[in-house]
Structures are given as C-alpha cells and as structure tokens.
Design a protein around this motif. Structure first.
Motif, PDB file in Angstrom:
ATOM      1  N   THR A 161       0.875  -1.179   0.000  1.00  0.00           N
ATOM      2  CA  THR A 161       0.000   0.000   0.000  1.00  0.00           C
ATOM      3  C   THR A 161       0.912   1.229   0.000  1.00  0.00           C
ATOM      4  O   THR A 161       2.072   1.153   0.458  1.00  0.00           O
ATOM      5  CB  THR A 161      -0.903   0.042   1.249  1.00  0.00           C
ATOM      6  OG1 THR A 161      -0.067   0.192   2.405  1.00  0.00           O
ATOM      7  CG2 THR A 161      -1.762  -1.206   1.349  1.00  0.00           C
ATOM      8  N   PRO A 162       0.423   2.363  -0.471  1.00  0.00           N
ATOM      9  CA  PRO A 162       1.245   3.580  -0.429  1.00  0.00           C
ATOM     10  C   PRO A 162       1.687   3.944   0.991  1.00  0.00           C
ATOM     11  O   PRO A 162       2.834   4.343   1.198  1.00  0.00           O
ATOM     12  CB  PRO A 162       0.319   4.663  -1.004  1.00  0.00           C
ATOM     13  CG  PRO A 162      -0.633   3.919  -1.867  1.00  0.00           C
ATOM     14  CD  PRO A 162      -0.839   2.597  -1.188  1.00  0.00           C
ATOM     15  N   SER A 163       0.812   3.763   1.955  1.00  0.00           N
ATOM     16  CA  SER A 163       1.179   4.112   3.334  1.00  0.00           C
ATOM     17  C   SER A 163       2.263   3.177   3.874  1.00  0.00           C
ATOM     18  O   SER A 163       3.171   3.618   4.578  1.00  0.00           O
ATOM     19  CB  SER A 163      -0.044   4.108   4.249  1.00  0.00           C
ATOM     20  OG  SER A 163      -0.714   2.875   4.166  1.00  0.00           O
ATOM     21  N   TYR A 164       2.205   1.899   3.523  1.00  0.00           N
ATOM     22  CA  TYR A 164       3.247   0.966   3.961  1.00  0.00           C
ATOM     23  C   TYR A 164       4.579   1.312   3.286  1.00  0.00           C
ATOM     24  O   TYR A 164       5.637   1.291   3.917  1.00  0.00           O
ATOM     25  CB  TYR A 164       2.842  -0.481   3.655  1.00  0.00           C
ATOM     26  CG  TYR A 164       3.804  -1.487   4.242  1.00  0.00           C
ATOM     27  CD1 TYR A 164       3.736  -1.832   5.580  1.00  0.00           C
ATOM     28  CD2 TYR A 164       4.801  -2.054   3.463  1.00  0.00           C
ATOM     29  CE1 TYR A 164       4.633  -2.728   6.141  1.00  0.00           C
ATOM     30  CE2 TYR A 164       5.702  -2.956   3.999  1.00  0.00           C
ATOM     31  CZ  TYR A 164       5.620  -3.286   5.345  1.00  0.00           C
ATOM     32  OH  TYR A 164       6.509  -4.164   5.892  1.00  0.00           O
ATOM     33  N   PHE A 165       4.514   1.659   1.998  1.00  0.00           N
ATOM     34  CA  PHE A 165       5.714   2.068   1.255  1.00  0.00           C
ATOM     35  C   PHE A 165       6.371   3.266   1.931  1.00  0.00           C
ATOM     36  O   PHE A 165       7.579   3.300   2.136  1.00  0.00           O
ATOM     37  CB  PHE A 165       5.340   2.403  -0.199  1.00  0.00           C
ATOM     38  CG  PHE A 165       6.496   2.852  -1.035  1.00  0.00           C
ATOM     39  CD1 PHE A 165       7.361   1.938  -1.616  1.00  0.00           C
ATOM     40  CD2 PHE A 165       6.730   4.220  -1.253  1.00  0.00           C
ATOM     41  CE1 PHE A 165       8.432   2.358  -2.394  1.00  0.00           C
ATOM     42  CE2 PHE A 165       7.795   4.649  -2.029  1.00  0.00           C
ATOM     43  CZ  PHE A 165       8.655   3.711  -2.597  1.00  0.00           C
ATOM     44  N   LYS A 166       5.558   4.240   2.307  1.00  0.00           N
ATOM     45  CA  LYS A 166       6.059   5.442   2.965  1.00  0.00           C
ATOM     46  C   LYS A 166       6.622   5.107   4.357  1.00  0.00           C
ATOM     47  O   LYS A 166       7.656   5.638   4.762  1.00  0.00           O
ATOM     48  CB  LYS A 166       4.918   6.461   3.086  1.00  0.00           C
ATOM     49  CG  LYS A 166       5.368   7.866   3.253  1.00  0.00           C
ATOM     50  CD  LYS A 166       4.188   8.814   3.081  1.00  0.00           C
ATOM     51  CE  LYS A 166       4.636  10.230   3.245  1.00  0.00           C
ATOM     52  NZ  LYS A 166       3.600  11.191   2.959  1.00  0.00           N
TER      53      LYS A 166
END
Length: 179
Positions: A161-166
């Motif tokens: 997910t984008p939040s996990y990537f960040k």
C-alpha cells in the motif's frame, strides 16, 4: 535536460562523420542524403559508446517515441494532461491510437495503458519519497479519479500500500540514524 544532452551528442557525432543533417528532434534526425553503409556502421558504433542507439526499424522508432512521450508526460511535466491519454498520444505521434496500441503490444508484450500505469506508479513512489505531497494531492496531480484508485493500482504493481511504502522509508531513515 537529458534529451538536450543526447541531442548535442548526436549532433557532434554527425559532424565528426561529416554527415549533413537538416534537423534533430528527440529520437529523429532528418538527413540531406541517405547514409552509406560505412557511415551507418560508424555512426552506430560511435553512438553506442555514448550510450545511445541508432534505430532503423520504423516500429522500434515509433515505440520509442511513445515511450519517451509517456515518460516525459508522467515524470517531467508539472501536470499530467487532462485529456484522454489515447488522444494525447495519438495527436503527438501522428497515428491512429488503435494502430499505435497494436504495434506497442506486439513489440513490447504489454499495452500502452500498462506502460502508463507502471510509470505513474514510479512517479507516485518518487513523490511519496519526497514527502512534499499527501496521497490526495498526488492522486490529483496524476489525474487519478480517487485516492482509492491510486492505492489499488499502487498495490497491484508494487504489492504494497502507499502508506506501507512510505512507512518503510521512515523505518530506513530511523535505522540509518541509529548507525
């Protein structure tokens, strides 16, 4: 910036080989007369040394134009065009989109749309790493219909997910600070 440097390198090689040219555009050189076999071979050899490639096949040239246009559109413009990608590409390249799409898929093994999505996700990753825009702003910048749509494509391409990537980026920074 990269295209200007490449243009200058090509121009220099043409001058060295005394090949007369009328115009140099991204991916194209207009010559006054056809190349001899020796000129062709020498130009190809010299361009390879510079990390460039001489393309003769019309399909390959067309595919590279499409790829360059997509990369420019997604990575190097401040705002992705609001028009339909197929219309934009067709207009810029000067061919019917169905024709372009068929050739692109035949040569690359993926569709133009898949290629665009891959590059949009790469751009999302860059923007997430810069940490200057939130996900809503990124979705808006890249013309996603919603944050959910962006998130779904991101997960489909990256597996994250984008939040996990960040969050992974933040963890790496914390770990580096501990060294």
């Amino acid at each position: 910036m990269v295209s200007l440097r490449c243009k200058m390198m090509v121009k220099e090689e043409l001058k060295k080989l005394k090949i007369r040219f009328a115009n140099i555009q991204l991916g194209e050189v207009e010559l006054f007369e056809p190349l001899t076999v020796d000129q062709h071979d020498q130009l190809q050899k010299n361009l390879r040394k510079s990390g460039l490639e001489l393309l003769d096949d019309k399909k390959t040239i067309l595919i590279n134009k499409i790829k360059s246009l997509i990369v420019e559109m997604v990575h190097y413009t401040d705002e992705v065009p609001k028009v339909n990608y197929s219309d934009y590409i067709s207009e810029k390249v000067g061919y019917d989109y169905t024709y372009l799409s068929n050739i692109f898929s035949e040569v690359t093994g993926i569709t133009i749309q898949q290629y665009i999505i891959i590059h949009k996700i790469e751009r999302v990753k860059e923007l997430l790493l810069y940490d200057e825009l939130n996900l809503s702003q990124i979705a808006n910048l890249l013309n996603y219909s919603s944050v959910a749509h962006l998130s779904n494509q991101f997960k489909k391409i990256t597996g994250l997910t984008p939040s996990y990537f960040k969050a992974m980026k933040r963890r790496r920074e914390i770990n580096l600070d501990d060294l």
